[in-house]
Design a protein around this motif. Structure first.
Motif, PDB file in Angstrom:
ATOM      1  N   CYS A   1       0.911  -1.126  -0.022  1.00 56.50           N
ATOM      2  CA  CYS A   1       0.077   0.030   0.029  1.00 56.50           C
ATOM      3  C   CYS A   1       0.919   1.260  -0.081  1.00 56.50           C
ATOM      4  CB  CYS A   1      -0.852  -0.066   1.075  1.00 56.50           C
ATOM      5  SG  CYS A   1      -1.572   1.518   1.708  1.00 56.50           S
ATOM      6  N   LEU A   2       1.953   1.184   0.691  1.00 59.42           N
ATOM      7  CA  LEU A   2       2.776   2.451   0.953  1.00 59.42           C
ATOM      8  C   LEU A   2       3.339   2.612  -0.353  1.00 59.42           C
ATOM      9  CD1 LEU A   2       3.351   4.287   3.589  1.00 59.42           C
ATOM     10  CD2 LEU A   2       5.511   2.885   3.719  1.00 59.42           C
ATOM     11  N   HIS A   3       3.716   1.547  -1.099  1.00 56.10           N
ATOM     12  CA  HIS A   3       4.488   1.774  -2.635  1.00 56.10           C
ATOM     13  C   HIS A   3       3.302   2.245  -3.631  1.00 56.10           C
ATOM     14  CE1 HIS A   3       7.802   1.691  -5.084  1.00 56.10           C
ATOM     15  NE2 HIS A   3       7.509   0.348  -5.739  1.00 56.10           N
ATOM     16  N   LYS A   4       1.980   2.366  -3.106  1.00 54.20           N
ATOM     17  CA  LYS A   4       1.140   2.780  -4.179  1.00 54.20           C
ATOM     18  C   LYS A   4       0.706   4.168  -3.849  1.00 54.20           C
ATOM     19  CE  LYS A   4      -1.045  -1.396  -5.582  1.00 54.20           C
ATOM     20  NZ  LYS A   4      -1.047  -2.549  -4.673  1.00 54.20           N
ATOM     21  N   LEU A   5       0.836   4.660  -2.557  1.00 53.65           N
ATOM     22  CA  LEU A   5       0.531   5.945  -2.125  1.00 53.65           C
ATOM     23  C   LEU A   5       1.623   6.833  -2.838  1.00 53.65           C
ATOM     24  CD1 LEU A   5      -0.109   5.817   1.545  1.00 53.65           C
ATOM     25  CD2 LEU A   5      -2.068   6.005  -0.293  1.00 53.65           C
ATOM     26  N   PRO A   6       1.120   8.304  -3.043  1.00 58.54           N
ATOM     27  CA  PRO A   6       2.153   9.350  -3.635  1.00 58.54           C
ATOM     28  C   PRO A   6       2.948   9.877  -2.587  1.00 58.54           C
ATOM     29  CG  PRO A   6      -0.167  10.058  -3.505  1.00 58.54           C
ATOM     30  CD  PRO A   6      -0.488   8.625  -3.043  1.00 58.54           C
TER      31      PRO A   6
ATOM     32  N   THR B   1       6.812   7.278  -5.069  1.00 54.56           N
ATOM     33  CA  THR B   1       5.638   6.892  -4.060  1.00 54.56           C
ATOM     34  C   THR B   1       6.167   6.976  -2.684  1.00 54.56           C
ATOM     35  OG1 THR B   1       6.853   4.484  -3.551  1.00 54.56           O
ATOM     36  CG2 THR B   1       5.503   4.958  -5.707  1.00 54.56           C
ATOM     37  N   ARG B   2       5.161   7.126  -1.886  1.00 53.67           N
ATOM     38  CA  ARG B   2       5.452   7.082  -0.568  1.00 53.67           C
ATOM     39  C   ARG B   2       6.611   6.052   0.260  1.00 53.67           C
ATOM     40  NH1 ARG B   2       6.048  10.298   3.471  1.00 53.67           N
ATOM     41  NH2 ARG B   2       4.975   9.890   5.687  1.00 53.67           N
ATOM     42  N   PHE B   3       6.379   4.965  -0.223  1.00 50.67           N
ATOM     43  CA  PHE B   3       7.521   3.893   0.264  1.00 50.67           C
ATOM     44  C   PHE B   3       9.100   4.673  -0.184  1.00 50.67           C
ATOM     45  CE2 PHE B   3      10.438   0.431  -0.821  1.00 50.67           C
ATOM     46  CZ  PHE B   3      10.320  -0.267   0.329  1.00 50.67           C
TER      47      PHE B   3
ATOM     48  N   ASP C   1       6.464  -8.650  -8.566  1.00 50.92           N
ATOM     49  CA  ASP C   1       6.202  -7.723  -9.687  1.00 50.92           C
ATOM     50  C   ASP C   1       6.551  -5.979  -9.352  1.00 50.92           C
ATOM     51  OD1 ASP C   1       5.119  -9.611 -11.370  1.00 50.92           O
ATOM     52  OD2 ASP C   1       3.130  -9.501 -10.295  1.00 50.92           O
ATOM     53  N   TRP C   2       7.361  -5.823  -8.402  1.00 52.32           N
ATOM     54  CA  TRP C   2       7.596  -4.502  -7.968  1.00 52.32           C
ATOM     55  C   TRP C   2       8.611  -3.831  -8.858  1.00 52.32           C
ATOM     56  CZ3 TRP C   2       9.202  -2.514  -2.461  1.00 52.32           C
ATOM     57  CH2 TRP C   2       7.851  -2.266  -1.920  1.00 52.32           C
ATOM     58  N   VAL C   3       8.078  -2.558  -9.130  1.00 50.36           N
ATOM     59  CA  VAL C   3       9.103  -1.556  -9.786  1.00 50.36           C
ATOM     60  C   VAL C   3       9.689  -0.569  -8.797  1.00 50.36           C
ATOM     61  CG1 VAL C   3       9.330  -0.192 -11.645  1.00 50.36           C
ATOM     62  CG2 VAL C   3       7.742  -1.978 -11.995  1.00 50.36           C
ATOM     63  N   VAL C   4      10.910  -0.452  -8.561  1.00 49.97           N
ATOM     64  CA  VAL C   4      11.474   0.698  -7.853  1.00 49.97           C
ATOM     65  C   VAL C   4      11.924   1.605  -8.615  1.00 49.97           C
ATOM     66  CG1 VAL C   4      11.592  -0.563  -5.568  1.00 49.97           C
ATOM     67  CG2 VAL C   4      13.340  -0.694  -7.272  1.00 49.97           C
ATOM     68  N   HIS C   5      12.118   3.021  -8.239  1.00 46.81           N
ATOM     69  CA  HIS C   5      12.537   3.986  -9.374  1.00 46.81           C
ATOM     70  C   HIS C   5      13.747   4.788  -9.062  1.00 46.81           C
ATOM     71  CE1 HIS C   5       8.073   3.361  -9.927  1.00 46.81           C
ATOM     72  NE2 HIS C   5       8.305   3.701 -11.300  1.00 46.81           N
TER      73      HIS C   5
ATOM     74  N   GLY D   1      17.130   0.819   0.869  1.00 43.52           N
ATOM     75  CA  GLY D   1      15.815   0.708   1.383  1.00 43.52           C
ATOM     76  C   GLY D   1      14.789   0.545   0.219  1.00 43.52           C
ATOM     77  N   ALA D   2      15.302   0.198  -0.877  1.00 38.87           N
ATOM     78  CA  ALA D   2      14.507  -0.344  -1.893  1.00 38.87           C
ATOM     79  C   ALA D   2      13.684  -1.762  -1.590  1.00 38.87           C
ATOM     80  CB  ALA D   2      15.183  -0.688  -3.323  1.00 38.87           C
ATOM     81  N   ASP D   3      14.315  -2.559  -0.581  1.00 36.29           N
ATOM     82  CA  ASP D   3      14.071  -3.744  -0.205  1.00 36.29           C
ATOM     83  C   ASP D   3      13.360  -3.850   1.067  1.00 36.29           C
ATOM     84  OD1 ASP D   3      13.667  -6.502   0.838  1.00 36.29           O
ATOM     85  OD2 ASP D   3      15.408  -7.150  -0.335  1.00 36.29           O
ATOM     86  N   PRO D   4      12.099  -4.014   1.220  1.00 37.57           N
ATOM     87  CA  PRO D   4      11.192  -3.892   2.418  1.00 37.57           C
ATOM     88  C   PRO D   4      11.874  -4.562   3.678  1.00 37.57           C
ATOM     89  CG  PRO D   4       9.795  -4.505   0.796  1.00 37.57           C
ATOM     90  CD  PRO D   4      11.290  -4.692   0.224  1.00 37.57           C
ATOM     91  N   LEU D   5      12.973  -5.507   3.471  1.00 34.88           N
ATOM     92  CA  LEU D   5      13.782  -6.274   4.516  1.00 34.88           C
ATOM     93  C   LEU D   5      14.709  -5.105   5.223  1.00 34.88           C
ATOM     94  CD1 LEU D   5      14.630  -9.647   3.034  1.00 34.88           C
ATOM     95  CD2 LEU D   5      13.048  -9.079   4.918  1.00 34.88           C
ATOM     96  N   PHE D   6      15.123  -4.138   4.473  1.00 37.13           N
ATOM     97  CA  PHE D   6      15.681  -3.282   4.933  1.00 37.13           C
ATOM     98  C   PHE D   6      15.340  -2.757   6.415  1.00 37.13           C
ATOM     99  CE2 PHE D   6      16.503   1.411   6.135  1.00 37.13           C
ATOM    100  CZ  PHE D   6      17.961   1.504   5.905  1.00 37.13           C
ATOM    101  N   TYR D   7      14.102  -2.426   6.409  1.00 41.56           N
ATOM    102  CA  TYR D   7      13.383  -2.070   7.845  1.00 41.56           C
ATOM    103  C   TYR D   7      13.493  -3.098   8.943  1.00 41.56           C
ATOM    104  CZ  TYR D   7      12.423   1.867   5.142  1.00 41.56           C
ATOM    105  OH  TYR D   7      12.595   2.995   4.100  1.00 41.56           O
ATOM    106  N   LEU D   8      13.378  -4.498   8.548  1.00 44.16           N
ATOM    107  CA  LEU D   8      13.530  -5.544   9.489  1.00 44.16           C
ATOM    108  C   LEU D   8      14.957  -5.715   9.902  1.00 44.16           C
ATOM    109  CD1 LEU D   8      10.744  -6.080   7.896  1.00 44.16           C
ATOM    110  CD2 LEU D   8      10.813  -8.493   9.025  1.00 44.16           C
ATOM    111  N   HIS D   9      15.739  -5.503   8.989  1.00 41.19           N
ATOM    112  CA  HIS D   9      17.275  -5.807   9.437  1.00 41.19           C
ATOM    113  C   HIS D   9      17.538  -4.616  10.386  1.00 41.19           C
ATOM    114  CE1 HIS D   9      21.565  -6.265   9.466  1.00 41.19           C
ATOM    115  NE2 HIS D   9      21.838  -5.401   8.556  1.00 41.19           N
ATOM    116  N   HIS D  10      17.300  -3.496   9.925  1.00 41.77           N
ATOM    117  CA  HIS D  10      17.536  -2.295  11.057  1.00 41.77           C
ATOM    118  C   HIS D  10      16.507  -2.323  12.466  1.00 41.77           C
ATOM    119  CE1 HIS D  10      20.709   0.253   9.391  1.00 41.77           C
ATOM    120  NE2 HIS D  10      20.533  -0.380   8.382  1.00 41.77           N
TER     121      HIS D  10
END
Ligand SMILES: *[C@@H]1O[C@H](CO)[C@@H](O)[C@H](O)[C@H]1NC(C)=O
Ligand SMILES: *[C@@H]1O[C@H](CO)[C@@H](O)[C@H](O)[C@H]1NC(C)=O
Ligand SMILES: *[C@@H]1O[C@H](CO)[C@@H](O)[C@H](O)[C@H]1NC(C)=O
Ligand SMILES: [Cu+2]
Length: 344
Positions: A62-67, A77-79, A194-198, A268-277
């Protein structure tokens, strides 16, 4: 009707007399260093219920869909706004005294966005690497589960690093690792296939998949004994140096996930960044809690990379587009505003 009239008259009287004197505004209740009204009891990934895990992942999507809130910057995106902030500040918040304080508050802001903007109603979560079975490949960790985790390894041959002949973007493998193996390929299973990170790799802005190259390179940093050793440091200075030393307990998690996670800037492109930190932050928290009198407000380390000074509790840290500036002091006791969390 008459009763109502009397009531509203009494209310007007009460609000005119009592409110200005006794009622602080909501904002005033959130003054840094004051007691929180709600505490987030952070819980390890495998201690969340399956339902909570799925909700967490949906909130990340969802966070990666929010502006983004601040549309003048690179994030689409917000993510990505969290990732962009990390990219922008990388050289100011790593290998410095405020490395742990800055990442603590980044984790708070990210967790709060999942809860307040994307409806996640479970606890903020983290990765305790020592709970992964050392006799099995890292990919067996529930973290990498394709149904109730973050998906697995990158698929070889599906991603090519953009060329960076002048090393302008900060893409580099950890010592002893080969770039092509680490940037193995796109994650093609699980919720982010299917993620696209920019943003990224490094300081480049390119549209690309979520890249991983999961490996066993740094597993030894995460045995129970090795983590105990980190916690046995008796000064903040030795604790922070042992955490930050490459490729120790901080770099190790980045290196083991591989791909984008190995990049200091764009990890921080990988959501695992936040779990590791979150896992690292918990080590700091445990170290503090072992002797709160001496450790809760212990801080040292330079204010700039290779600086010779020491950061103080009054040092200001910033989170452009994510939240107001705070001081290092404001991060030290995680149970107070503005962080409001503890670990179970
Ligand atoms: C590339 O740049 C990074 C920092 O941005 C540096 O750490 C690394 O050593 C550089 N690599 C080469 C091959 O110059
Ligand atoms: C910075 O703090 C460390 C650890 O407390 C100390 O050893 C060092 O002398 C301090 N450096 C300066 C310049 O104050
Ligand atoms: C926040 O901190 C940054 C970096 O120290 C500084 O440039 C900026 O002026 C600060 N903003 C406010 C509103 O104080
Ligand atoms: Cu970082």
């Amino acid at each position: 009707m008459r009763a109502l009239g009397t009531l509203s008259f009494l209310f007007l009287l009460w609000s005119a007399v009592a409110v200005p004197v006794h009622e602080p505004s909501v904002g005033a209740l959130e003054v840094p260093g004051t007691k929180c009204s709600i505490i987030d009891n952070r819980r390890e990934w495998r201690d969340l219920t399956t339902e909570q895990r799925l909700k967490y992942i949906n909130a990340v999507k969802c966070l990666h869909k929010l502006p983004p809130k601040d549309k003048t910057r690179a994030a689409t995106t917000r993510f990505e706004e969290f990732q962009a902030t990390h990219i922008l500040l990388t050289d100011r918040v790593h290998l410095v005294g405020h490395f742990l304080p800055w990442h603590r508050h980044l984790g708070t802001l990210y967790g709060r966005a999942l809860q307040e903007e994307c409806g996640y109603d479970g606890p903020t979560t983290y990765w305790d690497w020592t709970r992964d079975d050392m006799s099995l490949p890292l990919l067996n960790s529930p973290i990498f589960d394709s149904a109730t985790g973050f998906g697995g390894d990158g698929v070889e041959g599906t991603y090519t690093l953009p060329s960076d002949p002048n090393n302008q973007t900060g893409i580099f493998p950890f010592p002893g690792q080969q770039a092509s193996k680490i940037w193995k390929g796109c994650v093609q299973d699980g919720p982010f296939k299917d993620w696209v990170v920019h943003l990224g790799p490094g300081r480049m802005n390119t549209a690309h998949c979520l890249v991983r190259g999961v490996n066993e390179f740094m597993r030894s940093a995460y045995t129970a004994a090795s983590v105990e050793n980190v916690l046995s440091s008796n000064s903040f200075e030795s604790f922070r140096l042992i955490i930050d030393r490459l490729p120790g307990v901080h770099g190790g998690g980045h290196a083991m996930v591989g791909g984008e996670m190995t990049n200091t800037y764009s990890a921080g492109a990988d959501p695992l960044f936040y779990l590791h930190h979150g896992g690292l932050d918990r080590l700091w928290w445990k170290w503090q809690q072992a002797d709160p009198t001496n450790r809760l407000y212990a801080i040292s380390g330079p204010t700039t990379q290779r600086g010779r000074d020491n950061v103080t509790l009054d040092f200001e840290i910033d989170f452009p587009a994510l939240g107001p500036n705070i001081t290092v002091r404001d991060t030290m006791d995680s149970s107070l505003y503005p962080n409001c969390f503890t670990y179970e």
